[in-house]
Design an enzyme around this catalytic site. Structure first.
Site, PDB file in Angstrom:
ATOM      1  N   ASP A  26      85.092  68.288  44.453  1.00 50.48           N
ATOM      2  CA  ASP A  26      85.473  69.544  43.777  1.00 50.48           C
ATOM      3  C   ASP A  26      86.931  69.980  43.952  1.00 50.48           C
ATOM      4  OD1 ASP A  26      82.771  69.377  43.338  1.00 50.48           O
ATOM      5  OD2 ASP A  26      82.241  71.265  44.300  1.00 50.48           O
ATOM      6  N   GLU A  74      82.236  70.821  40.344  1.00 47.97           N
ATOM      7  CA  GLU A  74      81.172  71.819  40.180  1.00 47.97           C
ATOM      8  C   GLU A  74      81.428  72.566  38.879  1.00 47.97           C
ATOM      9  OE1 GLU A  74      80.715  74.671  43.369  1.00 47.97           O
ATOM     10  OE2 GLU A  74      79.261  75.854  42.241  1.00 47.97           O
ATOM     11  N   LYS A 131      78.462  68.299  38.623  1.00 50.34           N
ATOM     12  CA  LYS A 131      77.284  68.795  39.350  1.00 50.34           C
ATOM     13  C   LYS A 131      77.115  70.291  39.112  1.00 50.34           C
ATOM     14  CE  LYS A 131      79.811  69.188  43.772  1.00 50.34           C
ATOM     15  NZ  LYS A 131      79.673  70.615  44.052  1.00 50.34           N
ATOM     16  N   LYS A 134      75.938  73.023  44.591  1.00 49.76           N
ATOM     17  CA  LYS A 134      76.898  72.798  45.673  1.00 49.76           C
ATOM     18  C   LYS A 134      76.819  71.352  46.170  1.00 49.76           C
ATOM     19  CE  LYS A 134      77.967  77.142  45.374  1.00 49.76           C
ATOM     20  NZ  LYS A 134      79.063  77.468  44.422  1.00 49.76           N
ATOM     21  N   VAL A 159      86.719  70.203  48.982  1.00 53.51           N
ATOM     22  CA  VAL A 159      86.538  71.634  49.254  1.00 53.51           C
ATOM     23  C   VAL A 159      85.176  72.107  48.750  1.00 53.51           C
ATOM     24  CG1 VAL A 159      89.004  72.088  49.145  1.00 53.51           C
ATOM     25  CG2 VAL A 159      87.661  72.314  47.047  1.00 53.51           C
ATOM     26  N   CYS A 164      80.512  73.034  49.632  1.00 51.84           N
ATOM     27  CA  CYS A 164      80.138  71.824  48.892  1.00 51.84           C
ATOM     28  C   CYS A 164      80.278  70.544  49.703  1.00 51.84           C
ATOM     29  CB  CYS A 164      80.906  71.753  47.580  1.00 51.84           C
ATOM     30  SG  CYS A 164      80.372  73.045  46.440  1.00 51.84           S
ATOM     31  N   GLN A 204      75.456  67.430  68.478  1.00 52.24           N
ATOM     32  CA  GLN A 204      74.140  66.823  68.723  1.00 52.24           C
ATOM     33  C   GLN A 204      74.157  65.317  68.426  1.00 52.24           C
ATOM     34  OE1 GLN A 204      70.694  69.400  67.569  1.00 52.24           O
ATOM     35  NE2 GLN A 204      72.239  70.468  66.351  1.00 52.24           N
TER      36      GLN A 204
HETATM   37  N1  TIU Z   1      82.975  73.398  45.819  1.00 49.37           N
HETATM   38  C1  TIU Z   1      82.546  74.434  46.534  1.00 49.37           C
HETATM   39  O1  TIU Z   1      82.618  74.461  47.763  1.00 49.37           O
HETATM   40  N2  TIU Z   1      82.059  75.542  45.813  1.00 49.37           N
HETATM   41  C2  TIU Z   1      82.127  76.822  46.263  1.00 49.37           C
HETATM   42  O2  TIU Z   1      81.672  77.740  45.587  1.00 49.37           O
HETATM   43  N3  TIU Z   1      82.744  77.018  47.465  1.00 49.37           N
HETATM   44  C3  TIU Z   1      83.044  78.225  48.052  1.00 49.37           C
HETATM   45  O3  TIU Z   1      83.482  78.203  49.209  1.00 49.37           O
HETATM   46  N4  TIU Z   1      82.896  79.333  47.361  1.00 49.37           N
END
Ligand code: TIU
Length: 225
Positions: A26, A74, A131, A134, A159, A164, A204
């Site tokens: 993303d 996304e 997608k 998330k 990110v 995600c 863990q």
């Molecule tokens: N790609 C992803 O992480 N989508 C989000 O909406 N992330 C946020 O941190 N909002």
């Protein structure tokens, strides 16, 4: 077979580069640039920029070494038929998914904001997985793409770390993939979530993955010529 041992937290992992994919999550204008979904949620989008350089380096290495690269985005269909109403309804109505912003309709496929940032543009032949959620496995053909290439290890970056990237690593782990997460090639709007998100992966005994660095990955591959 091209074996390598990658230093990682909580322990080094041995991988086969021929069965490894780089999955870039993303890295879209909607999350990294002002006027998109990330800013609509009230975030300081400049915090994500630090992942771009390390991801560029990973892309260069992967391409030079013929390692599969998969990009994800996304977003939703223009008619929002694939967007859960509860997801759309969240937040300020003026900036919801489907609303029109400076980069087009927020989080809608085909709009400028939905595009991957220019520095990380997919190369010809690299699969781009769209997608609706998330996690990159949810309602996508990612598992099929990976299975067709006999992939067993994923290097997951992008990110945001705790949303995600985390969801995708958890999904991948449950599907039997070994996940390596280069922490410097991930970013979050929240410094503490980034740090703790990475710690959660490696805790863990590596409960759902291993945390490493771009430099450690680079050191285990021939440098691009
Ligand atoms: N790609 C992803 O992480 N989508 C989000 O909406 N992330 C946020 O941190 N909002």
């Amino acid at each position: 077979m091209r074996k390598a041992e990658i230093p990682a937290d909580p322990n080094a992992v041995t991988i086969d580069w021929d069965r490894t994919a780089l999955v870039v999550i993303d890295m879209q204008r909607d999350f990294l640039e002002p006027g998109g979904f990330g800013e609509a949620l009230g975030n300081d989008v400049s915090k994500l920029a630090r992942a771009v350089g390390p991801i560029r380096r990973l892309l260069t290495l992967a391409r030079a070494n013929k390692i599969l690269v998969v990009h994800t985005r996304e977003g939703h269909r223009p008619d929002l038929a694939d967007a859960p109403p509860l997801k759309v309804a969240r937040g300020d109505p003026r900036f919801r998914i489907g609303a029109t912003g400076p980069m087009g309709r927020i989080l809608v496929r085909g709009e400028p904001g939905h595009d991957i940032v220019p520095e990380l543009r997919p190369a010809d032949g690299e699969p781009v997985v769209d997608k609706p959620g998330k996690g990159a496995f949810y309602e996508t053909d990612l598992a099929l793409i990976l299975r067709n290439r006999a992939i067993e290890t994923l290097i997951v970056c992008g990110v945001t770390t705790e949303v995600c990237v985390h969801t995708t690593v958890r999904e991948a782990n449950d599907r039997g993939f070994r996940c390596l997460v280069p922490g410097d090639a991930c970013a979050s709007y929240f410094d503490e979530f980034h740090v703790v998100g990475l710690r959660m992966i490696a805790a863990q005994g590596g409960i759902f993955g291993f945390v490493t660095t771009t430099a450690a990955i680079a050191a285990s591959l021939p440098a691009p010529t």
